[in-house]
Design an enzyme around this catalytic site. Structure first.
Site, short mmCIF file in Angstrom:
data_model
loop_
_atom_site.label_atom_id
_atom_site.label_comp_id
_atom_site.label_asym_id
_atom_site.label_seq_id
_atom_site.Cartn_x
_atom_site.Cartn_y
_atom_site.Cartn_z
N SER B 21 -4.76 -12.99 158.30
CA SER B 21 -5.88 -13.77 157.79
C SER B 21 -6.77 -12.91 156.88
CB SER B 21 -6.71 -14.28 158.96
OG SER B 21 -7.84 -14.96 158.49
N LEU B 73 -16.57 -13.47 155.62
CA LEU B 73 -16.08 -14.80 156.01
C LEU B 73 -16.50 -15.91 155.05
CD1 LEU B 73 -16.70 -14.54 159.85
CD2 LEU B 73 -14.49 -14.49 158.70
N CYS B 130 -14.50 -9.75 163.83
CA CYS B 130 -14.82 -9.48 162.44
C CYS B 130 -16.04 -8.57 162.36
CB CYS B 130 -15.10 -10.77 161.68
SG CYS B 130 -15.57 -10.45 159.97
N GLY B 265 -1.12 -7.39 156.11
CA GLY B 265 -2.47 -7.62 155.62
C GLY B 265 -2.69 -7.07 154.22
#
Lengths: 253, 304
Positions: B21, B73, B130, B265
């Protein structure tokens, strides 16, 4: 437009002045349509501290020879490694990336470039001329030594130079050049942000459209990392996909 | 032919290669470069209950063998994802997982509940790690009690596969893994980024707008590998390994350490085709080592 990852071969290298090079890289497959303002993301190999690709403006495209020209100024380790490339070396690039400068028709256009930020303007000048525009370019440099490729610009229109030391052209900054007293229909710029902001202020004062090319730190170059955002009236948007070219009315300048 | 299929509990992956992600957008950004159906799964970017603008620029700094990010984010919120993005990507012939993040427990619960209703999303990855948001985020993943509390709350509303992404910014990651397993996590993924910092010595200013950010890339691989190995021994649920995987050799190392699947990633930024190259590289490794089933390699590190 489909983005590609391909190996290119370094075919030619020309030193413009100490630390600044134009290299011609030849594609192994026919080049796709590349627009002025777009960029490539170049893999730097065998560098100890350089991990990510380096985004570089596309300086020029020669479809007959199937080459892209890159304008490289050795600044950090990554660009120094790229400037050290030798003929025959391979270069892996992701391209073509980003949007493009607008191409009006039959208008009086003004291009203003500063430092190594001039990179995309030569290809833009070609497209503008081909669309029937009158092209005037001002290059802002420190001294005569940095005023390079002037003959190339002459192919597409008028070229003026400003130097900080007055050694060639008019002394001062490009936004102070006397040719700005003429009336233009469009302004396009690329260079240091302070210079581009001054160009934007000039364009606003004259009420003419102005497009700038931003250079933000990016990791991927194709919209996946969200690192290269710029703060616009629409919020944070990626410079790599929704730029690098922005109309100044979009920016909070 | 070699068997690359692995299972994360009830979820079948055609191969163990997923994308992490925050490094793969919504998959669409990579459609020009690869056939996404060749992957075991993709984890789309962090999704929150409400729209988030993310952190101010600059958000990224390059470091030797890695990068720091402070994206924060940025996303348009779960409702936008369900209505606008999901319909565009639900045709992908692979497992699509949504990374879910929040500032308070209710954010996680609300977001997970909405994604639970999406037929083509078989799992979520709960991001309790995070490091780039001011409130919540990593704080949930840094103690057993808070990690357990968010997983417990989400488990009540989320009925499909629940993967929990763990933070490396803790003293004992295996304890956190055990705590989320006890609350019903179906798998754990690790590691999220390591909290780091970079300074421009010329200007004496931090390189990130947020001063600190998340470190990723090959420089974190030894830490990630060690943590995957420790967690794989501590829990009975599958472990998904990530952290600096750049090639098939790195991926195999994580599998040998106990990972059932792996996530790619930062490498996606450098080579957008790297994930499918790693699938091929794993196949080559298996042929070379005469391993017919990838499952025989999971945890097969030789400690003798």
């Amino acid at each position: 437009m489909k983005k590609l990852v391909q190996d290119f071969e370094v075919l030619h290298k020309e030193e413009l002045n100490k630390g600044t090079f134009v290299i011609d890289i030849k594609a192994s497959k026919p080049l796709p349509d590349i627009k002025p303002g777009q960029f490539v993301n170049v893999l730097v190999e065998n560098a100890t501290n350089t991990f990510l690709r380096r985004p570089l403006s596309i300086h020029f495209v020669d479809y007959e020879k199937n080459i892209i020209k890159l304008y490289i100024k050795k600044l950090g380790e990554g660009t120094t490694k790229l400037g050290d490339l030798k003929l025959g070396d391979r270069l892996n690039i992701v391209f073509p990336l980003g949007n493009q400068y607008s191409i009006p028709k039959n208008s009086k256009t003004l291009l203003i470039g500063g430092g190594c930020g001039v990179a995309p303007l030569l290809y833009l000048a070609k497209h503008l001329k081909e669309a029937g525009n009158e092209v005037t370019t001002i290059l802002g440099v420190r001294s005569a030594y940095d005023a390079v490729e002037l003959d190339s610009y002459k192919e597409y229109g008028r070229i003026f130079v400003t130097t900080e030391d007055g050694s060639i052209g008019e002394k001062g900054y490009p936004t102070q050049h006397s040719v700005l007293n003429e009336k233009f229909d469009y302004t396009f710029t690329c260079g240091p942000e302070l210079m581009m902001k001054a160009v934007a202020a000039y364009a606003k004062s004259k009420d003419i459209p102005c497009e700038v090319s931003l250079e933000n730190t990016m990791a991927c170059g194709f919209g996946a990392c969200l690192c290269c955002v710029t703060d616009t009236k629409r919020g944070n948007i990626c410079t790599c996909t929704e730029g690098p070219v922005f109309n100044i009315n979009e920016l909070k300048w | 032919m070699v068997n690359l299929e692995v299972k994360l509990k009830d979820m079948i992956l055609k191969n163990p290669v997923m994308t992490a992600s925050g490094t793969f957008g919504y998959g669409e950004e990579f459609e020009d470069f690869i056939d996404i159906s060749q992957l075991g799964g993709i984890l789309v970017k962090g999704t929150t209950r409400h729209h988030r603008e993310g952190n101010p620029y600059p958000r990224m700094a390059e470091t030797p063998s890695g990068m720091l990010n402070a994206v924060g984010l940025q996303n348009k919120g779960v409702e936008y994802f369900c209505n606008n993005i999901y319909p565009r990507i639900n045709h992908y012939d692979t497992n699509i997982l949504v990374n879910v993040s929040g500032s308070v427990i209710e954010d996680y619960v609300e977001t997970a509940a909405m994604i639970n209703e999406l037929d083509k999303i078989p799992a979520i990855e709960l991001n309790i790690s995070c490091p780039n948001v001011k409130e919540g985020g990593m704080a949930f993943g840094t103690s057993c009690a808070s990690a357990a509390s968010v997983v417990r709350a989400v488990r009540k509303v989320y009925k499909k596969h629940l993967m929990v992404k763990l933070s490396p910014n803790v003293t004992d990651i295996a304890e956190i893994a055990k705590a989320v397993e006890a609350e019903g996590a179906d798998s754990v993924s690790l590691i999220n980024t390591l909290l780091g910092m970079a300074i421009d010595s010329e200007t004496r200013r931090p390189l990130l707008s947020t001063i600190t950010g998340g470190l990723s890339g090959p420089c974190v691989k030894p830490v990630a590998l060690r943590m995957v190995w420790q967690v794989a021994q501590a829990v009975n649920i599958p472990v998904v390994g990530l952290g600096g995987i750049m090639n098939a050799k790195d991926a195999i190392e994580f599998i040998l350490a106990g990972a059932t699947a792996i996530q790619i990633g930062t490498a996606n930024f450098i080579d957008p085709q790297v994930s499918v190259k790693i699938v091929e590289g794993i196949k080559d490794y298996m042929i070379r080592h005469q391993v017919s089933d990838i499952n025989d390699l999971i945890g097969a590190i030789n400690l003798k």
